[in-house]
Design an enzyme around this catalytic site. Structure first.
Site: not given
Ligand code: AQP
Length: 324
Positions: A111, A191, A194
């Site tokens: 990040k 990965k 969002k």
């Molecule tokens: N790609 C993924 N594969 C498996 N599990 C995932 N999770 C997120 N991405 C994957 C899991 O979903 C839950 C919520 O996580 P989050 O709200 O942090 O999701 P995100 O999509 O990762 O959100 P952001 O805003 O894009 O955040 P960053 O950039 O920090 O990743 C969690 O249990 C997560 O493990």
């Protein structure tokens, strides 16, 4: 009954990575655990965000989760900032958290690179807030995707350090993973997330999803239709494992390796299975969107229950640290 806790950021459209990596497990555990799920808005403000969209994102996160199977009669769903004890406990945990460990966290390093002009303290402190989220409810299990395992390990360490300093207060929570704990983005490189434009949203229309799948990266070494492919390194095969039947997974695995099936047919097959899974969720989400009063009441009831639990635990914490 064991208690589980998990959270999701209202940082954009909820995607199939969230669903397969976390939400499916949440739904599976509903009957056997006291389940608490949180829309973690304080986490979402650690990066730049659109203030005017925040409430919409929170509401959509609630809707998608309920539509995906989080039956509010079987679990507690609430918004983090409605329970201020999360930030109070974070401060107390800050005082037992090793700075060096926080600086070594993979998510922080990634990040910090992504947001060079906004490497704020909240970004570094993210795992401490997460430890507070989990331990405030003395949760035993935390169903998350693989990206969060390091943070759960950190929560365990915070619990250990706190207990060592002040006496046995918190359990050490375990990370609980699904069989597909890491879904890669459509570029196959990072990965699915969002905040990156590499996802399939749970509520996206079929034609949008097909367009995304049609152009998604597969086995890069498979240049022509007649080349055999390698499902072990194909991102879409991971998605088959999440959405297709065991027989189909076995067939695709075999036919890809012998070039009997091409990538387009394989993607079409995946698309059909994915839509069969997503359409009922999308239908329910549409209904819930029209019933805002119901969604708001679910969140209000969730916050009420969590305020009670959190209030109790914080009284205990203040007492043991000498601040009663
Ligand atoms: N790609 C993924 N594969 C498996 N599990 C995932 N999770 C997120 N991405 C994957 C899991 O979903 C839950 C919520 O996580 P989050 O709200 O942090 O999701 P995100 O999509 O990762 O959100 P952001 O805003 O894009 O955040 P960053 O950039 O920090 O990743 C969690 O249990 C997560 O493990």
């Amino acid at each position: 009954m064991k208690r589980i806790f998990s959270g999701i950021q209202p940082s954009g459209e909820i995607h199939i990575g969230n669903y397969v990596g976390a939400i499916q497990n949440w739904v599976k555990l509903l009957d056997s655990c006291d389940s608490i799920f949180c829309i973690v808005d304080y986490h979402a403000i650690t990066v730049e965000y659109d203030v005017s969209r925040m409430q919409r994102n929170i509401r959509e996160a609630a809707i998608v989760n309920i539509a995906s199977g989080l039956d509010p009669s079987k679990c507690t769903l609430f918004v983090q900032s409605k329970v201020p004890e999360h930030t109070e406990l974070t401060w107390i945990f800050n005082c037992v958290s090793p700075l060096g460990e926080l600086m070594r966290m993979t998510q922080f390093k990634e990040k910090a690179k992504q947001h060079l002009r906004n490497v704020n303290v909240g970004l570094l402190d993210y795992p401490v807030l997460q430890a507070a989220d989990i331990l405030l409810y003395k949760a035993d299990g935390v169903p998350v995707g693989e990206d969060q395992v390091q943070h759960i390990e950190f929560s365990r360490e915070v619990a250990r350090k706190f207990n060592h300093r002040y006496g046995e207060t918190f359990p050490e929570p375990q990370a609980l993973l699904t069989k597909s704990p890491r879904i890669m983005g459509l570029d196959g490189k990072t990965k699915m997330s969002k905040s990156l434009n590499n996802y399939i949203g749970l509520l996206e229309d079929g034609d949008v999803i097909w367009e995304k799948l049609r152009t998604a990266l597969t086995d890069e070494n498979r240049k022509r239709r007649n080349d055999p492919g390698n499902p072990d390194i194909c991102n879409l095969f991971t998605l088959h494992q999440a959405f297709s039947t065991p027989e189909e997974i076995e067939r695709i695995n075999r036919e890809c390796r012998t070039a009997e099936i091409g990538c387009v047919a394989c993607k079409k097959n995946l698309f059909n299975n994915m839509m069969a899974h997503l359409e009922p969720i999308q239908k329910r989400a549409k209904e819930l969107t029209k019933d805002q009063t119901y969604v708001d009441s679910v969140l209000a009831q969730g916050a009420k229950r969590c305020q009670e639990i959190a209030g109790e635990v914080m009284r205990e914490v203040r007492e043991v640290i000498g601040l009663k």
